[in-house]
Design a protein around this motif. Structure first.
Motif, PDB file in Angstrom:
ATOM      1  N   ARG A 263       0.840  -1.198   0.000  1.00 51.51           N
ATOM      2  CA  ARG A 263       0.000   0.000   0.000  1.00 51.51           C
ATOM      3  C   ARG A 263       0.877   1.251   0.000  1.00 51.51           C
ATOM      4  N   SER A 294      -9.229   4.405  -8.010  1.00 52.33           N
ATOM      5  CA  SER A 294     -10.148   3.296  -7.724  1.00 52.33           C
ATOM      6  C   SER A 294      -9.706   2.011  -8.421  1.00 52.33           C
ATOM      7  N   ASP A 297      -7.499  -0.068  -6.130  1.00 52.27           N
ATOM      8  CA  ASP A 297      -8.053  -0.289  -4.789  1.00 52.27           C
ATOM      9  C   ASP A 297      -7.650   0.862  -3.862  1.00 52.27           C
ATOM     10  N   CYS A 315      -3.282   3.885  -2.290  1.00 49.87           N
ATOM     11  CA  CYS A 315      -3.578   2.908  -3.316  1.00 49.87           C
ATOM     12  C   CYS A 315      -2.689   1.684  -3.141  1.00 49.87           C
ATOM     13  N   ARG A 316      -3.023   0.653  -3.886  1.00 49.35           N
ATOM     14  CA  ARG A 316      -2.227  -0.574  -3.906  1.00 49.35           C
ATOM     15  C   ARG A 316      -1.232  -0.502  -5.051  1.00 49.35           C
TER      16      ARG A 316
END
Length: 321
Positions: A263, A294, A297, A315-316
């Motif tokens: 992350r 989005s 994720d 975000c990932r």
């Protein structure tokens, strides 16, 4: 010989359909191997008539298609009845086994042909998508080239018009160069990705290196995430130049980032800019900031504080693309 081997390899891999003669030759080889296996089994079980021909039917149908598979099944059935490796003779039991053999062979051929049809369709779709992707790349490269030429033309025209107004030109020139640098950067990172620090320096450099500080370890961003963040950083930097920290002589910006597992958290802090008394309706830029992550994720939180704009992006990080 080399051409024959290459044709066999392409046919076996499903790249191109083999010729009829090669398909027949392969089916004959499968039947011969199955008959030889049956002869070997006859020393242990003389009553094994059709079992060795099942693999022959499968491989012949997989390589040559429906018709070759059917012919192989018929020939295998005939050989199972006519050819004897022992004292056994054709009786009712053998003909009952023949019926069972042809039934199972029919199911095998149907399954193989169904798989071949799906594989051919998948290859056709993959080929079309690859062609469309190649066309898209050519089109994007051409559009980027034309955009760069138009931006250079605009730069030259404005420089000529504002030749007698150096102060105005000094404010416009860095912005135009920033746009050009952003376009070049997006073109590069779309193929290879880049380091987040290099990405931020490219976006914020035109506003002056003394106006911002970067805190974080070196972090390589995959192409798709790098492009997304470059668009977001460009939007934030543009807003900072119009309304935020970079629009004020004393305004400063601090960008920091941390990584925990997979992350990524990026914090954008502006200070010293004009106070925000009223927030306008969300425009394209705000919607971009809210929704861009989005796909990874992630999410974006934007706050308008008295000290300046505060934005947190999470975000990932994709492991591979």
């Amino acid at each position: 010989m080399g051409k024959l081997i290459d044709e066999f390899r392409k046919g076996w891999q499903g790249v191109a359909p083999p010729s009829l003669s090669l398909s027949i030759a392969f089916a004959v080889a499968c039947v011969l191997v199955a008959t030889l296996a049956r002869w070997g089994l006859a020393h242990v079980r003389p009553d094994v008539y059709f079992t060795p021909y099942f693999p022959a039917v499968f491989f012949a149908a997989a390589f040559g298609g429906l018709r070759i598979g059917v012919v192989t099944a018929l020939i295998g059935g005939v050989l199972g009845v006519v050819v004897n490796f022992g004292d056994a003779f054709a009786d009712r039991a053998r003909f009952a086994l023949l019926t069972l053999y042809w039934g199972v062979s029919a199911l095998t051929i149907w399954g193989v042909e169904h798989y071949r049809t799906m594989l051919a369709e998948q290859r056709r779709i993959s080929k079309r998508l690859i062609e469309e992707e190649d066309y898209r790349k050519v089109l994007v490269d051409e559009l980027q080239h034309r955009l760069k030429n138009k931006l250079s033309t605009v730069h030259a025209v404005l420089h000529q018009v504002l030749h007698d107004q150096p102060q105005v030109w000094a404010r416009i020139d860095p912005r135009l160069r920033s746009l050009a640098a952003t376009d070049d950067l997006i073109s590069r990172i779309d193929k290879a990705g880049c380091d987040i620090r290099d990405l931020l320096i490219s976006e914020l450099g035109p506003y002056g290196h003394v106006r911002f500080t970067l805190n974080g370890d070196r972090l390589f961003l995959p192409p798709k995430l790098a492009v997304t963040l470059s668009l977001m950083f460009h939007e934030l930097a543009t807003n900072a130049g119009k309304y935020g920290a970079f629009s004020s002589p004393r305004g400063l910006l601090q960008v920091s980032w941390t990584v925990s597992d997979d992350r990524l958290t990026v914090t954008w802090d502006e200070t010293g800019g004009p106070s925000v008394d009223k927030v306008s309706e969300p425009g394209f830029g705000t919607k971009l900031l809210k929704s861009a992550l989005s796909a990874f994720d992630g999410k974006t939180e934007v706050s308008y504080l008295k000290t300046g704009l505060h934005c947190i992006m999470q975000c990932r990080i994709p492991k591979s693309e």
